[in-house]
Every structure is written in C-alpha cells, then in structure tokens.
Design a protein around this motif. Structure first.
Motif, PDB file in Angstrom:
ATOM      1  N   GLY A  73       0.990 -15.456   0.196  1.00 29.22           N
ATOM      2  CA  GLY A  73       1.094 -14.083  -0.272  1.00 29.22           C
ATOM      3  C   GLY A  73       0.131 -13.772  -1.399  1.00 29.22           C
ATOM      4  N   PRO A  74       0.243 -12.542  -1.931  1.00 33.04           N
ATOM      5  CA  PRO A  74      -0.629 -12.129  -3.034  1.00 33.04           C
ATOM      6  C   PRO A  74      -0.001 -12.534  -4.372  1.00 33.04           C
ATOM      7  N   THR A  75      -0.675 -12.277  -5.469  1.00 31.18           N
ATOM      8  CA  THR A  75      -0.011 -12.245  -6.772  1.00 31.18           C
ATOM      9  C   THR A  75      -0.155 -10.821  -7.315  1.00 31.18           C
ATOM     10  N   GLU A 114       8.999 -31.866   4.955  1.00 27.87           N
ATOM     11  CA  GLU A 114       9.971 -31.198   4.075  1.00 27.87           C
ATOM     12  C   GLU A 114       9.174 -30.178   3.278  1.00 27.87           C
ATOM     13  N   VAL A 115       9.385 -28.897   3.578  1.00 30.67           N
ATOM     14  CA  VAL A 115       8.492 -27.851   3.082  1.00 30.67           C
ATOM     15  C   VAL A 115       9.108 -27.049   1.943  1.00 30.67           C
ATOM     16  N   THR A 116       8.335 -26.930   0.855  1.00 33.45           N
ATOM     17  CA  THR A 116       8.653 -25.976  -0.209  1.00 33.45           C
ATOM     18  C   THR A 116       7.643 -24.842  -0.119  1.00 33.45           C
ATOM     19  N   LEU A 117       8.146 -23.619  -0.027  1.00 32.40           N
ATOM     20  CA  LEU A 117       7.291 -22.446   0.096  1.00 32.40           C
ATOM     21  C   LEU A 117       7.328 -21.666  -1.215  1.00 32.40           C
ATOM     22  N   VAL A 118       6.179 -21.546  -1.861  1.00 33.14           N
ATOM     23  CA  VAL A 118       6.071 -20.746  -3.080  1.00 33.14           C
ATOM     24  C   VAL A 118       5.457 -19.412  -2.677  1.00 33.14           C
ATOM     25  N   ALA A 119       6.245 -18.351  -2.789  1.00 32.60           N
ATOM     26  CA  ALA A 119       5.829 -17.070  -2.224  1.00 32.60           C
ATOM     27  C   ALA A 119       5.590 -16.036  -3.301  1.00 32.60           C
ATOM     28  N   GLY A 120       4.452 -15.389  -3.248  1.00 36.39           N
ATOM     29  CA  GLY A 120       4.186 -14.202  -4.052  1.00 36.39           C
ATOM     30  C   GLY A 120       5.001 -13.047  -3.493  1.00 36.39           C
ATOM     31  N   PRO A 121       4.821 -11.840  -4.053  1.00 33.76           N
ATOM     32  CA  PRO A 121       5.600 -10.686  -3.602  1.00 33.76           C
ATOM     33  C   PRO A 121       5.235 -10.268  -2.174  1.00 33.76           C
ATOM     34  N   VAL A 122       6.091 -10.606  -1.232  1.00 34.70           N
ATOM     35  CA  VAL A 122       5.897 -10.257   0.180  1.00 34.70           C
ATOM     36  C   VAL A 122       7.229  -9.798   0.750  1.00 34.70           C
ATOM     37  N   ALA A 123       7.168  -9.106   1.880  1.00 30.61           N
ATOM     38  CA  ALA A 123       8.379  -8.640   2.546  1.00 30.61           C
ATOM     39  C   ALA A 123       8.577  -9.457   3.814  1.00 30.61           C
ATOM     40  N   LEU A 124       8.754 -10.760   3.655  1.00 35.45           N
ATOM     41  CA  LEU A 124       8.890 -11.631   4.825  1.00 35.45           C
ATOM     42  C   LEU A 124      10.108 -12.523   4.669  1.00 35.45           C
ATOM     43  N   PRO A 125      10.854 -12.750   5.758  1.00 37.19           N
ATOM     44  CA  PRO A 125      11.979 -13.675   5.703  1.00 37.19           C
ATOM     45  C   PRO A 125      11.485 -15.115   5.646  1.00 37.19           C
ATOM     46  N   ALA A 162      -2.355 -21.325   0.447  1.00 36.66           N
ATOM     47  CA  ALA A 162      -2.667 -20.198   1.331  1.00 36.66           C
ATOM     48  C   ALA A 162      -2.493 -18.868   0.614  1.00 36.66           C
ATOM     49  N   ALA A 163      -2.104 -18.905  -0.651  1.00 36.06           N
ATOM     50  CA  ALA A 163      -1.906 -17.660  -1.395  1.00 36.06           C
ATOM     51  C   ALA A 163      -3.242 -17.036  -1.778  1.00 36.06           C
ATOM     52  N   ALA A 164      -3.255 -15.708  -1.829  1.00 34.13           N
ATOM     53  CA  ALA A 164      -4.413 -14.971  -2.351  1.00 34.13           C
ATOM     54  C   ALA A 164      -4.149 -14.732  -3.832  1.00 34.13           C
ATOM     55  N   VAL A 165      -4.464 -15.729  -4.631  1.00 40.90           N
ATOM     56  CA  VAL A 165      -4.176 -15.678  -6.070  1.00 40.90           C
ATOM     57  C   VAL A 165      -5.140 -14.718  -6.747  1.00 40.90           C
ATOM     58  N   GLY A 166      -4.622 -13.815  -7.533  1.00 39.57           N
ATOM     59  CA  GLY A 166      -5.505 -12.891  -8.255  1.00 39.57           C
ATOM     60  C   GLY A 166      -6.436 -13.650  -9.183  1.00 39.57           C
ATOM     61  N   GLU A 180      -9.571 -14.254 -16.884  1.00 41.82           N
ATOM     62  CA  GLU A 180      -9.502 -15.038 -15.667  1.00 41.82           C
ATOM     63  C   GLU A 180      -8.203 -15.828 -15.578  1.00 41.82           C
ATOM     64  N   ASN A 181      -7.652 -15.899 -14.380  1.00 42.58           N
ATOM     65  CA  ASN A 181      -6.477 -16.738 -14.143  1.00 42.58           C
ATOM     66  C   ASN A 181      -6.907 -18.181 -13.907  1.00 42.58           C
ATOM     67  N   PRO A 182      -6.016 -19.134 -14.223  1.00 40.29           N
ATOM     68  CA  PRO A 182      -6.326 -20.523 -13.876  1.00 40.29           C
ATOM     69  C   PRO A 182      -6.398 -20.704 -12.370  1.00 40.29           C
ATOM     70  N   ASP A 183      -7.236 -21.636 -11.923  1.00 41.77           N
ATOM     71  CA  ASP A 183      -7.335 -21.946 -10.507  1.00 41.77           C
ATOM     72  C   ASP A 183      -6.294 -23.020 -10.170  1.00 41.77           C
ATOM     73  N   ILE A 184      -5.372 -22.666  -9.287  1.00 37.17           N
ATOM     74  CA  ILE A 184      -4.244 -23.563  -8.996  1.00 37.17           C
ATOM     75  C   ILE A 184      -4.737 -24.833  -8.315  1.00 37.17           C
ATOM     76  N   LEU A 185      -5.582 -24.685  -7.303  1.00 37.74           N
ATOM     77  CA  LEU A 185      -6.096 -25.870  -6.595  1.00 37.74           C
ATOM     78  C   LEU A 185      -6.880 -26.779  -7.532  1.00 37.74           C
ATOM     79  N   ALA A 186      -7.772 -26.190  -8.317  1.00 38.53           N
ATOM     80  CA  ALA A 186      -8.596 -27.002  -9.218  1.00 38.53           C
ATOM     81  C   ALA A 186      -7.735 -27.691 -10.267  1.00 38.53           C
ATOM     82  N   THR A 187      -6.673 -27.028 -10.713  1.00 35.62           N
ATOM     83  CA  THR A 187      -5.757 -27.629 -11.684  1.00 35.62           C
ATOM     84  C   THR A 187      -5.112 -28.880 -11.091  1.00 35.62           C
ATOM     85  N   LEU A 188      -4.635 -28.769  -9.849  1.00 35.20           N
ATOM     86  CA  LEU A 188      -4.020 -29.939  -9.202  1.00 35.20           C
ATOM     87  C   LEU A 188      -5.066 -31.022  -8.943  1.00 35.20           C
ATOM     88  N   ALA A 189      -6.270 -30.606  -8.563  1.00 36.75           N
ATOM     89  CA  ALA A 189      -7.316 -31.573  -8.216  1.00 36.75           C
ATOM     90  C   ALA A 189      -7.716 -32.424  -9.411  1.00 36.75           C
TER      91      ALA A 189
END
Ligand code: C5P
Length: 222
Positions: free
Chosen positions: A16-18, A50-61, A95-99, A125-134
C-alpha cells in the motif's frame, strides 16, 4: 505452482501507500492500491510461509492465510512495524509505495488559506526501509519493487546495488499497467540473472513471483 515454495519460512510483506500528514485533515499520499502487495502476501501464505502483512492505508480485506496484519499510516510507522516484524524473518518483501518525503512539521491545527499568497511546505526525506534493513549484519533476504516509466533494467540494477538488496521486481508503469490496474508484468533482477514474468492479473503474477523468490532464497541461503 509449487505449493511449498516458502514452506517453513517467516515472511514479512509491506503493501500500500503511506500517508504523510500535513495537518489534522490533509496529507501527502500516492496512488498505490495495495493490490500487488496483498496478492504477494496471499501467495506467500499459500506457498507455506508464516506471513506478516504491514499495510499502509488501503481498503482491502486481509487475504486468507495471512497470520498477522499490522496497519500503519506513515513511512515512519511502517519502518517501525517492519523493523520489529522483520527481526526474526527469513524474507522481507517491500511492496509498499513508501512516500519519499514528509512535511517537516505536522501542523497541530488545520492550515488556513493565506489570503492569496502561496503556501510553501518544507519536506524532509523519509528513511529507506529496505536500505535500513540491508545495513544490518543479520538481515532477511530482501526483495524490493521498482516502478519506472523508462530504462527499467538500469534502474532495477542500480536499486539492487544502491539499497544492497537481493532481488528487484521491476514493472513498467503507464500504458495500462502498474498502479490502479488489475494486471501487471514484472521482470525480476538479481545480482547475476533475470527472469521475465509476462503480463497477468496481479494474483497470478504474485504466485509466479513467490516461486522465484523461493528459488533465489534457497540458492543464496540454502
Ligand atoms: O527508491 P524507490 O522508491 O524507487 O524503490 C522502491 C522500493 O524501495 C520498493 O520496494 C519500496 O517498498 C522500497 N522503499 C523503501 N523505503 C522507502 C522508499 C522505498 O523500502 N523509503
């Protein structure tokens, strides 16, 4: 479809988006629907993860089989949730479209019109999530997405290197593909290879992508 492609693995997916708040009623967002990320989460669960889904603001079940869903709003919240969930994960799929930017300050009250004068927002600028984990010594296998209108391969390879990640799933946006559409097509890049996944609906494409992720994960991590 290899039903056990991710059997026994802990997978975190962001989707999702942020939304980056300007004041109590306004924000800066983007057009990500979350569909691709939710489809990836569902496909990963189907593949035995075993999946954890971190979701931005979306209208999805929440898709069937997903073990845990954490709803967030801003990039900062998404980073915090992903860092916690990914601490003991085998794979993180961003897969998120991070602002990229957020307002430097969130106004505590609704901003008023300036009586004809313009309004300037200062963004940071926001922190880069992937680069932070990397950057961590102990890190999950990292999968990122790239949406570009041109020079897809060059951007994807650059993203692999710059963010220090293991796999990039790249798609060309525009021409009825990508955001806000049911279909997508992807080219998956890793350090010394690539695979094209032709146009399909996002759930089918997600299943193929999850297979590739499983194969590459096992090639690198055994
Ligand atoms: O750098 P760019 O936004 O083009 O890269 C997209 C990829 O990077 C996506 O996988 C997205 O989830 C991830 N990303 C991130 N943190 C950001 C921005 C993008 O993890 N702040």
């Amino acid at each position: 479809f290899a039903a056990g492609a991710l059997a026994g693995l802990k997978v975190v997916v962001s989707a999702g988006p942020t939304y980056e708040d300007i004041d109590p009623v306004r924000f800066i967002g983007n057009r990500s629907s979350g569909r691709m990320g939710f489809a990836v989460a569902e496909a990963a669960a189907q593949a035995g993860a075993e999946v954890t889904l971190v979701a931005g603001p979306v209208a999805l079940p929440t898709p069937p089989g997903v073990a845990r869903r954490i709803d967030v709003r801003s990039a900062a919240q998404m980073l915090a949730a992903v860092e916690e969930a990914a601490a003991d994960a085998d794979i993180y799929i961003g897969a998120a479209a991070v602002g990229d930017y957020r307002p430097q300050q969130v106004a505590p009250r609704k901003l008023a019109k300036q009586g004809g004068a313009g309004l300037t927002l200062t963004l940071v600028e926001n922190p880069d999530i992937l680069a932070t984990l990397a950057a961590r010594p102990q890190r999950p296998f990292l999968v990122g997405f790239a949406a570009q209108t041109h020079d897809l391969a060059a951007y994807a390879r650059d993203k692999l290197q710059r963010k220090g990640i293991d796999l990039v799933a790249a798609n060309e946006v525009g021409a009825g593909l990508g955001f806000e559409t049911p279909d997508n097509a992807l080219t998956v890049y890793w350090a010394d290879g690539l695979l094209e996944l032709p146009r399909a609906d996002k759930r089918e494409l997600a299943r193929r992508l999850v297979e590739v992720i499983g194969e590459r994960y096992r090639a690198v991590r055994g």
